[in-house]
Structures are given as C-alpha cells and as structure tokens.
Scaffold this motif. Structure first.
Motif, mmCIF file in Angstrom:
data_model
loop_
_atom_site.group_PDB
_atom_site.id
_atom_site.type_symbol
_atom_site.label_atom_id
_atom_site.label_comp_id
_atom_site.label_asym_id
_atom_site.label_seq_id
_atom_site.Cartn_x
_atom_site.Cartn_y
_atom_site.Cartn_z
ATOM 1 N N PRO A 11 0.840 -1.202 0.000
ATOM 2 C CA PRO A 11 0.000 0.000 0.000
ATOM 3 C C PRO A 11 0.874 1.250 0.000
ATOM 4 O O PRO A 11 1.908 1.305 0.682
ATOM 5 C CB PRO A 11 -0.813 -0.116 1.292
ATOM 6 C CG PRO A 11 -0.822 -1.581 1.604
ATOM 7 C CD PRO A 11 0.518 -2.089 1.139
ATOM 8 N N VAL A 12 0.471 2.239 -0.772
ATOM 9 C CA VAL A 12 1.326 3.406 -0.970
ATOM 10 C C VAL A 12 1.608 4.138 0.337
ATOM 11 O O VAL A 12 2.699 4.696 0.538
ATOM 12 C CB VAL A 12 0.693 4.349 -2.029
ATOM 13 C CG1 VAL A 12 -0.554 5.033 -1.487
ATOM 14 C CG2 VAL A 12 1.707 5.379 -2.491
ATOM 15 N N GLU A 13 0.644 4.120 1.255
ATOM 16 C CA GLU A 13 0.857 4.799 2.526
ATOM 17 C C GLU A 13 1.945 4.119 3.363
ATOM 18 O O GLU A 13 2.510 4.747 4.273
ATOM 19 C CB GLU A 13 -0.449 4.848 3.328
ATOM 20 C CG GLU A 13 -1.529 5.744 2.732
ATOM 21 C CD GLU A 13 -2.363 4.995 1.692
ATOM 22 O OE1 GLU A 13 -3.311 5.595 1.184
ATOM 23 O OE2 GLU A 13 -2.047 3.803 1.406
ATOM 24 N N GLN A 14 2.231 2.855 3.059
ATOM 25 C CA GLN A 14 3.254 2.122 3.803
ATOM 26 C C GLN A 14 4.587 2.040 3.033
ATOM 27 O O GLN A 14 5.488 1.309 3.438
ATOM 28 C CB GLN A 14 2.760 0.698 4.103
ATOM 29 C CG GLN A 14 1.493 0.637 4.922
ATOM 30 C CD GLN A 14 0.971 -0.778 5.071
ATOM 31 O OE1 GLN A 14 1.714 -1.755 4.909
ATOM 32 N NE2 GLN A 14 -0.324 -0.899 5.369
ATOM 33 N N VAL A 16 6.746 4.550 2.223
ATOM 34 C CA VAL A 16 7.755 5.581 2.464
ATOM 35 C C VAL A 16 9.099 4.924 2.780
ATOM 36 O O VAL A 16 9.185 4.012 3.607
ATOM 37 C CB VAL A 16 7.326 6.512 3.608
ATOM 38 C CG1 VAL A 16 8.450 7.504 3.946
ATOM 39 C CG2 VAL A 16 6.060 7.256 3.242
ATOM 40 N N GLU A 45 7.170 10.896 2.149
ATOM 41 C CA GLU A 45 5.816 11.150 2.643
ATOM 42 C C GLU A 45 5.076 12.114 1.720
ATOM 43 O O GLU A 45 3.894 11.931 1.412
ATOM 44 C CB GLU A 45 5.881 11.724 4.062
ATOM 45 C CG GLU A 45 4.525 11.896 4.735
ATOM 46 C CD GLU A 45 3.926 10.576 5.197
ATOM 47 O OE1 GLU A 45 2.693 10.431 5.108
ATOM 48 O OE2 GLU A 45 4.685 9.689 5.627
ATOM 49 N N GLU A 46 5.796 13.154 1.269
ATOM 50 C CA GLU A 46 5.143 14.161 0.427
ATOM 51 C C GLU A 46 4.812 13.656 -0.977
ATOM 52 O O GLU A 46 4.120 14.336 -1.741
ATOM 53 C CB GLU A 46 6.008 15.428 0.334
ATOM 54 C CG GLU A 46 7.424 15.202 -0.182
ATOM 55 C CD GLU A 46 8.430 15.027 0.946
ATOM 56 O OE1 GLU A 46 9.579 15.493 0.771
ATOM 57 O OE2 GLU A 46 8.079 14.439 1.993
ATOM 58 N N ILE A 48 3.107 10.881 -1.527
ATOM 59 C CA ILE A 48 1.895 10.056 -1.479
ATOM 60 C C ILE A 48 0.721 10.704 -2.206
ATOM 61 O O ILE A 48 0.040 10.038 -2.996
ATOM 62 C CB ILE A 48 1.550 9.706 -0.018
ATOM 63 C CG1 ILE A 48 2.634 8.762 0.548
ATOM 64 C CG2 ILE A 48 0.170 9.038 0.074
ATOM 65 C CD1 ILE A 48 2.461 8.423 2.013
ATOM 66 N N PRO A 49 0.415 12.008 -2.027
ATOM 67 C CA PRO A 49 -0.710 12.591 -2.776
ATOM 68 C C PRO A 49 -0.531 12.499 -4.291
ATOM 69 O O PRO A 49 -1.489 12.230 -5.022
ATOM 70 C CB PRO A 49 -0.717 14.050 -2.306
ATOM 71 C CG PRO A 49 -0.088 14.014 -0.950
ATOM 72 C CD PRO A 49 0.971 12.959 -1.042
ATOM 73 N N LEU A 52 -1.223 8.914 -5.376
ATOM 74 C CA LEU A 52 -2.659 8.635 -5.366
ATOM 75 C C LEU A 52 -3.372 9.319 -6.534
ATOM 76 O O LEU A 52 -4.331 8.787 -7.093
ATOM 77 C CB LEU A 52 -3.262 9.087 -4.037
ATOM 78 C CG LEU A 52 -2.831 8.281 -2.798
ATOM 79 C CD1 LEU A 52 -3.337 8.950 -1.527
ATOM 80 C CD2 LEU A 52 -3.332 6.846 -2.895
ATOM 81 N N GLU A 57 -2.524 3.303 -5.717
ATOM 82 C CA GLU A 57 -2.788 3.032 -4.312
ATOM 83 C C GLU A 57 -1.826 1.981 -3.758
ATOM 84 O O GLU A 57 -1.725 1.802 -2.549
ATOM 85 C CB GLU A 57 -4.237 2.582 -4.126
ATOM 86 C CG GLU A 57 -5.235 3.680 -4.484
ATOM 87 C CD GLU A 57 -6.664 3.304 -4.151
ATOM 88 O OE1 GLU A 57 -6.888 2.138 -3.758
ATOM 89 O OE2 GLU A 57 -7.545 4.178 -4.268
ATOM 90 N N HIS A 58 -1.161 1.281 -4.661
ATOM 91 C CA HIS A 58 -0.154 0.294 -4.274
ATOM 92 C C HIS A 58 1.061 0.474 -5.181
ATOM 93 O O HIS A 58 0.935 0.934 -6.320
ATOM 94 C CB HIS A 58 -0.677 -1.139 -4.412
ATOM 95 C CG HIS A 58 -1.853 -1.451 -3.557
ATOM 96 N ND1 HIS A 58 -3.129 -1.061 -3.896
ATOM 97 C CD2 HIS A 58 -1.939 -2.100 -2.358
ATOM 98 C CE1 HIS A 58 -3.970 -1.462 -2.945
ATOM 99 N NE2 HIS A 58 -3.274 -2.101 -2.015
#
Length: 334
Positions: A11-14, A16, A45-46, A48-49, A52, A57-58
C-alpha cells in the motif's frame, strides 16, 4: 520462477522509504504525458498525494532472481543489439529506449529482422520505414518489453536475430555531396516562350540533401541536341548525377527517353508504379546515374524522384527490384 514471486505489492501509505521498481507515468489529457517518478526513486511522505492522483494506491518492490531482467535493462540490450552507424541511444525512459539519428542521412531498417523480433512473445521493436530521410535527433526505433520483468532468454533471442545477418538492424547512411548536371528540354523554354520552372525545384531538392546543380543547360525538342548535352556532362567529367527534365510523356515531341537511350544509358526502368511520378526514367551512363524527370516534379511535393534521389545521394545503386517495390503504398496523388 514466476514473475509474481519477485514482486511485492505494498500500500502506498506504507511505502515511504522504499525504492520504486519502475518509472511511473502521469497523464493530464491535452497537457502532459511523461515520467512523474523515475525508477530508483525513494518514496517520501510528500510523494503520497501525487502517487494517489495517478491511481497508484499500491506500488511494487522488486527482487530480481537469476535469469530475469528488469524492463529497462531488457530494452537497453535490445537497442544496443539493433544499433548501427549514425545512431545514438537514449537512456531507458518509462521502460523504453529510443534509437535516434546522429546525422543527416538515409535510414536503413532491416524489415525482415524487425518482423522476426516482433514475432517473439513480450518484446517490441517499433521503427520508421527504411529509406526515410532523417535529420539529427530524429527518432528511428523504440525498444521495450511488455512485462516489468522478463526472462533473459527472450532478450538473448532478440540478440541472436540482430546478429544473424552480419549487419546492423538500423543505421543511418550519410549523404554524399553530389554535383548534378541539369538539362532542361522543351522548345517552349529553349526559345523563351515560357519561364523554366524545373530549375528552382530541382536545385532546392538537391540542396536539401547536401548536393548541388553545377550547371543547367537548355535544349529544344531535338534528340540529337539532348544527346550532345548529356554526353558533354559525361565527357567533361564534372557530373556525379545527370538530370534531364521535361519531354517524358508519350507525345510525339517528347524526345527525352529516346535521347537518354541514344546517349548510351543502360535503362533500369522507364516508368515507375508510383503516382505521381510514373513517367520517371532511371538509368546509368558509364556508372553515372541519369534520370528523366516528368512534369509532376515541378508541382507535386512528393514524387518518385523524391523517393529515389536520397538513395542515390547516399551512394546506393537503384535496381529494377527497387522500382517494382514503389507500387505498394505508392499512390500519393493523381
């Protein structure tokens, strides 16, 4: 080993701190299409937007096993296998390598071997047509593979095909600066009844390929005079190419084809299966190319003359088979 076992979906949020396994493309319709993140980019972190926003998303992390290649390396190896003289390579970009012309010249592509490569599974070579005139920087071929990871044996097969003929799959031949003798026939021009329109057009087409008209002579509709003017260029040893304009139709006053033959030329073909330019004559006189140019050369932007002239300027000898092949795809007008 299957490709999936070398790829881990995260997952993209994980993601970093992880390293991208391939380029990621952004498309903004009507505005932009290109690489947003490059292979090897460390995700922050920056980011991620932005990830998305392009529907990611992955992401994948990659661990290559022996016997497998990443798409970038595969595309680069294919490009190097195909590369010949006068050709440069780009770095891999979004999984593709582009071969570009390094010079102004004539592109030569081996169509048969390109087809052999494209008959293989999961590999792509896309090219311009052979005998295209290229300026420096023009794209000639793109190489890529379909999957992110490919078995090395596929690329080895491409390399074997590339090496099978003993010559490059794509190269650019430089143009030689030719000295052209121009003979314009027609009593209406010879006697000043109308202005010559052939000269400026022919000079421009030659100049675009780095050649020049060294002299233009005028002849009436008289076979003997035309023969004499042809022989003069040859005997003075000044012309690398002889062009005779006008008088190429079947009308009784059109003497050019007969005069070229009487001058001693070996005629490859009088007539080509291309429109416009079907009445062009191609021949050789003591090794010097000689062409009879029909009237369409004056007013049509692309004729059989424009097909054959670059090949002559690149030092190629035109054969009957070359003329025959002009028919397929040769309907440009008329």
């Amino acid at each position: 080993m299957k490709h999936d076992s070398m790829l881990k979906e995260v997952p993209v949020e994980q993601a970093v701190g992880m390293v991208l396994a391939h380029d990621l493309t952004q498309i903004i319709p009507g505005k932009f299409k290109g690489r947003l993140f490059k292979k090897g980019h460390v995700i922050r972190e920056e980011d991620i937007p932005a990830l998305l926003s392009i529907g990611k998303e992955h992401i994948y992390t990659l661990r290559l096993e022996q016997g497998y290649l990443h798409e970038d390396e595969a595309a680069l190896r294919m490009a190097k296998a195909a590369q010949g003289a006068g050709v440069t390579l780009t770095e891999p970009h979004e999984g593709k390598v582009t071969l570009k012309s390094a010079i102004h010249g004539l592109v030569k592509i081996d169509k048969d071997r390109i087809n052999q490569v494209n008959s293989l599974d999961q590999v792509i070579m896309s090219t311009v047509k052979t005998n295209t005139v290229a300026e420096p920087g023009r794209s000639l071929m793109g190489t890529r593979v379909i999957p992110l990871v490919i078995e090395e044996e596929h690329i080895t097969a491409v390399e074997r095909i590339a090496a099978s003929a003993g010559q490059p799959m794509v190269e650019v031949k430089p143009f030689r600066p030719l000295r052209a003798g121009l003979i314009t026939t027609g009593s209406e021009v010879f006697k000043g009844r109308i202005e010559d329109k052939f000269g400026p057009v022919v000079r421009s087409k030659l100049a675009a390929l780095g050649s020049e008209v060294i002299e233009q002579r005028f002849a009436p509709d008289d076979s003997e005079t035309i023969v004499q003017e042809i022989r003069r260029f040859l005997e003075e040893d000044r012309a690398d190419l002889i062009l005779v304009t006008g008088g190429m139709s079947v009308d009784p006053d059109d003497r050019t084809p007969g005069a070229i033959k009487r001058a001693g030329a070996s005629v490859v073909s009088y007539g080509t299966p291309m429109l416009p330019g079907s009445m062009l004559l191609m021949g050789y006189l003591d090794g010097v190319p000689i062409m009879g140019l029909p009237g369409c050369v004056m007013h049509d932007p692309y004729t059989s003359f424009d097909v054959l002239l670059p090949r002559i300027c690149a030092g190629e000898t035109i054969t009957r088979a070359d003329i025959t092949e002009l028919g397929y795809g040769g309907l440009y007008g008329c």
